[in-house]
Design a protein around this motif. Structure first.
Motif, PDB file in Angstrom:
ATOM      1  N   ILE A   1       0.813  -1.336  -0.265  1.00  0.00           N
ATOM      2  CA  ILE A   1       0.000   0.230   0.039  1.00  0.00           C
ATOM      3  C   ILE A   1       0.791   1.295  -0.022  1.00  0.00           C
ATOM      4  O   ILE A   1       2.095   1.161  -0.161  1.00  0.00           O
ATOM      5  CB  ILE A   1      -0.822   0.017   1.305  1.00  0.00           C
ATOM      6  N   LYS A   2       0.279   2.348  -0.016  1.00  0.00           N
ATOM      7  CA  LYS A   2       0.910   3.851  -0.157  1.00  0.00           C
ATOM      8  C   LYS A   2       1.568   4.087   0.947  1.00  0.00           C
ATOM      9  O   LYS A   2       2.837   4.403   1.018  1.00  0.00           O
ATOM     10  CB  LYS A   2      -0.307   4.863  -0.572  1.00  0.00           C
ATOM     11  N   LYS A   3       1.119   4.021   2.283  1.00  0.00           N
ATOM     12  CA  LYS A   3       1.896   4.593   3.341  1.00  0.00           C
ATOM     13  C   LYS A   3       1.254   3.898   4.527  1.00  0.00           C
ATOM     14  O   LYS A   3      -0.008   3.649   4.650  1.00  0.00           O
ATOM     15  CB  LYS A   3       1.577   6.019   3.369  1.00  0.00           C
ATOM     16  N   VAL A   4       2.440   3.883   5.557  1.00  0.00           N
ATOM     17  CA  VAL A   4       1.843   3.195   6.844  1.00  0.00           C
ATOM     18  C   VAL A   4       2.248   4.352   8.113  1.00  0.00           C
ATOM     19  O   VAL A   4       3.528   4.619   8.084  1.00  0.00           O
ATOM     20  CB  VAL A   4       2.454   1.913   7.416  1.00  0.00           C
TER      21      VAL A   4
ATOM     22  N   LYS B   1      -8.569   7.483  -4.992  1.00  0.00           N
ATOM     23  CA  LYS B   1      -7.071   7.628  -5.225  1.00  0.00           C
ATOM     24  C   LYS B   1      -6.484   7.732  -3.668  1.00  0.00           C
ATOM     25  O   LYS B   1      -5.283   7.464  -3.268  1.00  0.00           O
ATOM     26  CB  LYS B   1      -6.871   9.134  -5.606  1.00  0.00           C
ATOM     27  N   ASN B   2      -7.315   8.347  -2.595  1.00  0.00           N
ATOM     28  CA  ASN B   2      -6.683   8.401  -1.139  1.00  0.00           C
ATOM     29  C   ASN B   2      -7.732   7.825  -0.302  1.00  0.00           C
ATOM     30  O   ASN B   2      -8.666   8.122  -0.174  1.00  0.00           O
ATOM     31  CB  ASN B   2      -6.511   9.892  -0.641  1.00  0.00           C
ATOM     32  N   ASN B   3      -7.328   6.808   0.218  1.00  0.00           N
ATOM     33  CA  ASN B   3      -8.239   5.919   1.408  1.00  0.00           C
ATOM     34  C   ASN B   3      -7.409   5.924   2.507  1.00  0.00           C
ATOM     35  O   ASN B   3      -6.261   5.262   2.433  1.00  0.00           O
ATOM     36  CB  ASN B   3      -9.013   4.930   0.766  1.00  0.00           C
TER      37      ASN B   3
ATOM     38  N   ASN C   1      -4.088   2.099  -2.915  1.00  0.00           N
ATOM     39  CA  ASN C   1      -3.732   3.346  -2.844  1.00  0.00           C
ATOM     40  C   ASN C   1      -4.304   3.617  -1.242  1.00  0.00           C
ATOM     41  O   ASN C   1      -4.941   4.822  -0.920  1.00  0.00           O
ATOM     42  CB  ASN C   1      -4.721   4.595  -3.494  1.00  0.00           C
ATOM     43  N   MET C   2      -3.874   2.746  -0.551  1.00  0.00           N
ATOM     44  CA  MET C   2      -4.472   2.945   0.939  1.00  0.00           C
ATOM     45  C   MET C   2      -3.240   3.166   1.837  1.00  0.00           C
ATOM     46  O   MET C   2      -2.194   3.143   1.535  1.00  0.00           O
ATOM     47  CB  MET C   2      -4.816   1.388   1.308  1.00  0.00           C
TER      48      MET C   2
END
Ligand code: G3H
Length: 255
Positions: free
Chosen positions: A22-25, A214-216, A238-239
């Motif tokens: 995913i995108k970021k954590v 796009k942004n969840n 996109n999470m």
């Protein structure tokens, strides 16, 4: 020392991010299951991240639940977003008024000086009722905004907890769980591979919209939700997830 701890956390963030693809954590140090006050810190960090990506003109969808209520309460409201629209990602669930998506949307909308729309209908409806209500102008307007969601902020629900919270009949709960459901989001029950194994007829965000947002941003505290978030992360990469440290370790253990 502090430097080592920071290094450790950023490594952990990267490992979880890579594992889930995913995108970021974003991880808050500590263990929610031993210290429930961490929910506030997790929600606050989620709110900070949300503000960091929010652009005035965005459409923002938000779910309900106790985590989202903390999110709303901890949000800073020192800048105005008068081109932004906030909508609930789902209808009404259960009896607790404070944790309804409608209430949370109203808190966030007022704090940000944004426009907001509500969904004054139960989340779960019969097929015919849903058809009729979806044509009501006020409801239709809200649903049209939801389809154009730029940012989705949501809490993570375990399949078993959500089935109970939704007051589904015991037989239906058993059926859902026997199909291997571990997580629920927006009326869809997912197994550990992120496949839908059961679907309720609910109003609000649909699967296509969820898949394409796009942004969840998923905000949750508690290792007991690790399996649910892992499943749901497979639906849209996109999470961004915001959680506590122990939950992050738990995600790494799941195979
Ligand atoms: O609907 C609820 C979310 O999916 C999770 O709720 O934040 O109260 O655990 P919660």
């Amino acid at each position: 020392d502090l430097m080592n701890e920071v290094m450790g956390l950023s490594k952990l963030q990267n490992r979880v991010k890579e594992k889930l693809g995913i995108k970021k954590v974003i991880i808050i140090p500590g263990n929610y299951e031993k210290n429930e006050s961490l929910l506030k810190d997790v929600a606050k960090q989620g709110a900070e991240y949300f503000l960091s990506i929010l652009k005035d003109t965005n459409i923002v969808s938000i779910t309900g639940g106790s985590t989202m209520l903390e999110f709303a309460n901890s949000l800073r409201g020192d800048k105005k977003y008068n081109q932004t629209t906030i909508v609930p990602a789902r209808g009404g669930v259960g009896k607790d008024v404070e944790t309804q998506a409608n209430n949370i949307v109203a808190i966030v909308g007022k704090k940000l000086g944004a426009h907001y729309k509500l969904l004054h209908i139960p989340d779960e409806l019969g097929v015919e009722a849903m058809k009729t209500l979806s044509l009501e102008p006020e409801i239709k307007k809200t649903l049209n905004y939801i389809v154009d969601t730029d940012i989705l902020v949501f809490g993570i629900g375990r399949a078993d907890e959500m089935a109970t919270r939704r007051k589904l009949p015991k037989k239906q709960v058993e059926e859902i769980l026997s199909k291997g459901a571990v997580g629920e989001a927006f009326g869809y029950y997912f197994n550990k591979d992120g496949e839908i194994v059961y679907e309720l007829n609910t109003v609000g965000i649909n699967l296509e919209t969820f898949k394409s947002v796009k942004n969840n941003i998923a905000i949750f505290a508690g290792a007991s939700k690790a399996e649910a978030v892992t499943a749901i992360s497979k639906v849209n990469d996109n999470m961004v997830i915001v959680t506590d440290e122990e939950s992050a370790y738990k995600i790494l253990e799941i195979n």
